[in-house]
Design a protein around this motif. Structure first.
Motif, PDB file in Angstrom:
ATOM      1  N   ASP A 149      -2.483   0.629  -8.576  1.00 48.11           N
ATOM      2  CA  ASP A 149      -2.298  -0.001  -7.447  1.00 48.11           C
ATOM      3  C   ASP A 149      -1.030  -0.241  -6.836  1.00 48.11           C
ATOM      4  OD1 ASP A 149      -5.202  -0.413  -7.265  1.00 48.11           O
ATOM      5  OD2 ASP A 149      -5.240  -2.208  -8.287  1.00 48.11           O
ATOM      6  N   ASP A 150      -0.101   0.168  -7.309  1.00 48.78           N
ATOM      7  CA  ASP A 150       1.412   0.013  -7.003  1.00 48.78           C
ATOM      8  C   ASP A 150       1.423   0.605  -5.522  1.00 48.78           C
ATOM      9  OD1 ASP A 150       2.536  -1.331  -8.899  1.00 48.78           O
ATOM     10  OD2 ASP A 150       3.639   0.499  -9.771  1.00 48.78           O
ATOM     11  N   ILE A 151       2.408   0.286  -4.680  1.00 43.24           N
ATOM     12  CA  ILE A 151       2.562   0.887  -3.395  1.00 43.24           C
ATOM     13  C   ILE A 151       3.704   1.724  -3.342  1.00 43.24           C
ATOM     14  CG2 ILE A 151       2.632   0.395  -0.933  1.00 43.24           C
ATOM     15  CD1 ILE A 151       0.001  -0.489  -2.159  1.00 43.24           C
ATOM     16  N   LEU A 152       3.749   2.799  -3.012  1.00 45.84           N
ATOM     17  CA  LEU A 152       5.001   3.568  -3.195  1.00 45.84           C
ATOM     18  C   LEU A 152       5.348   3.969  -1.470  1.00 45.84           C
ATOM     19  CD1 LEU A 152       3.968   6.099  -5.957  1.00 45.84           C
ATOM     20  CD2 LEU A 152       5.092   3.944  -6.010  1.00 45.84           C
ATOM     21  N   ARG A 153       6.704   4.130  -1.432  1.00 48.84           N
ATOM     22  CA  ARG A 153       6.992   4.489  -0.079  1.00 48.84           C
ATOM     23  C   ARG A 153       7.597   5.741  -0.531  1.00 48.84           C
ATOM     24  NH1 ARG A 153       8.087   2.219   4.808  1.00 48.84           N
ATOM     25  NH2 ARG A 153       7.687   0.070   3.714  1.00 48.84           N
ATOM     26  N   GLY A 174       1.609   9.927   9.711  1.00 51.13           N
ATOM     27  CA  GLY A 174       2.729   9.003  10.333  1.00 51.13           C
ATOM     28  C   GLY A 174       2.938   7.819   9.096  1.00 51.13           C
ATOM     29  N   GLY A 175       2.068   8.000   8.121  1.00 55.43           N
ATOM     30  CA  GLY A 175       2.483   6.856   7.072  1.00 55.43           C
ATOM     31  C   GLY A 175       3.320   7.212   6.123  1.00 55.43           C
ATOM     32  N   THR A 176       4.201   6.269   5.640  1.00 55.32           N
ATOM     33  CA  THR A 176       4.856   6.606   4.365  1.00 55.32           C
ATOM     34  C   THR A 176       4.418   5.914   3.283  1.00 55.32           C
ATOM     35  OG1 THR A 176       6.343   4.916   5.350  1.00 55.32           O
ATOM     36  CG2 THR A 176       6.822   7.079   6.090  1.00 55.32           C
ATOM     37  N   THR A 177       3.882   4.973   3.322  1.00 51.06           N
ATOM     38  CA  THR A 177       3.220   4.126   2.157  1.00 51.06           C
ATOM     39  C   THR A 177       1.912   4.586   1.508  1.00 51.06           C
ATOM     40  OG1 THR A 177       2.210   2.485   3.495  1.00 51.06           O
ATOM     41  CG2 THR A 177       4.471   2.169   2.732  1.00 51.06           C
ATOM     42  N   TRP A 178       1.896   4.737   0.136  1.00 48.65           N
ATOM     43  CA  TRP A 178       0.777   5.431  -0.662  1.00 48.65           C
ATOM     44  C   TRP A 178       0.263   4.353  -1.823  1.00 48.65           C
ATOM     45  CZ3 TRP A 178      -1.178  10.394   0.394  1.00 48.65           C
ATOM     46  CH2 TRP A 178      -0.475  10.939   1.331  1.00 48.65           C
ATOM     47  N   LYS A 198       3.128  -4.180  -6.141  1.00 43.30           N
ATOM     48  CA  LYS A 198       1.610  -4.782  -5.719  1.00 43.30           C
ATOM     49  C   LYS A 198       1.658  -5.772  -4.702  1.00 43.30           C
ATOM     50  CE  LYS A 198      -0.493  -3.894 -10.462  1.00 43.30           C
ATOM     51  NZ  LYS A 198       0.730  -3.105 -10.701  1.00 43.30           N
ATOM     52  N   GLY A 199       0.669  -5.614  -3.928  1.00 36.30           N
ATOM     53  CA  GLY A 199       0.518  -6.673  -2.868  1.00 36.30           C
ATOM     54  C   GLY A 199       1.408  -6.382  -1.605  1.00 36.30           C
ATOM     55  N   ALA A 200       1.735  -5.354  -1.339  1.00 38.61           N
ATOM     56  CA  ALA A 200       2.804  -5.130  -0.285  1.00 38.61           C
ATOM     57  C   ALA A 200       2.166  -5.065   1.073  1.00 38.61           C
ATOM     58  CB  ALA A 200       3.521  -3.691  -0.449  1.00 38.61           C
ATOM     59  N   ASP A 201       0.830  -4.693   0.905  1.00 45.84           N
ATOM     60  CA  ASP A 201      -0.144  -5.023   2.139  1.00 45.84           C
ATOM     61  C   ASP A 201      -1.046  -6.444   2.381  1.00 45.84           C
ATOM     62  OD1 ASP A 201      -2.120  -4.695   0.206  1.00 45.84           O
ATOM     63  OD2 ASP A 201      -3.187  -3.274   1.287  1.00 45.84           O
TER      64      ASP A 201
END
Ligand SMILES: [Zn+2]
Length: 69
Positions: free
Chosen positions: A8-12, A20-24, A61-64
């Motif tokens: 569940d880590d958010i990666l750029r 167009g997205g850069t976050t995964w 975590k929790g970037a969104d």
């Protein structure tokens, strides 16, 4: 040095997805790493080496604002 990843880590990533997205989001940890595009929900599998080469920043975590628990 391979990246230290957690579920569940958010990666750029350096290169944007065609949408167009850069976050995964990390959806699977193993010999290969499963990532889900935060923008279009497309899922991919990358090797740890590929993730290392493409990773720009681990946002944690929790970037969104929804994953944090
Ligand atoms: Zn996408």
């Amino acid at each position: 040095m391979l990246p230290n990843l957690d579920m569940d880590d958010i990666l750029r990533l350096k290169k944007p997805h065609p949408c167009g997205g850069t976050t995964w989001k990390v959806t699977r940890l193993g010999a290969d790493i499963g990532l889900e595009c935060m923008t279009c929900k497309h899922r991919v599998m990358l090797t740890r080496r590929e993730v290392k080469n493409r990773l720009k920043k681990n946002l944690g975590k929790g970037a969104d604002g929804q994953i944090f628990s």
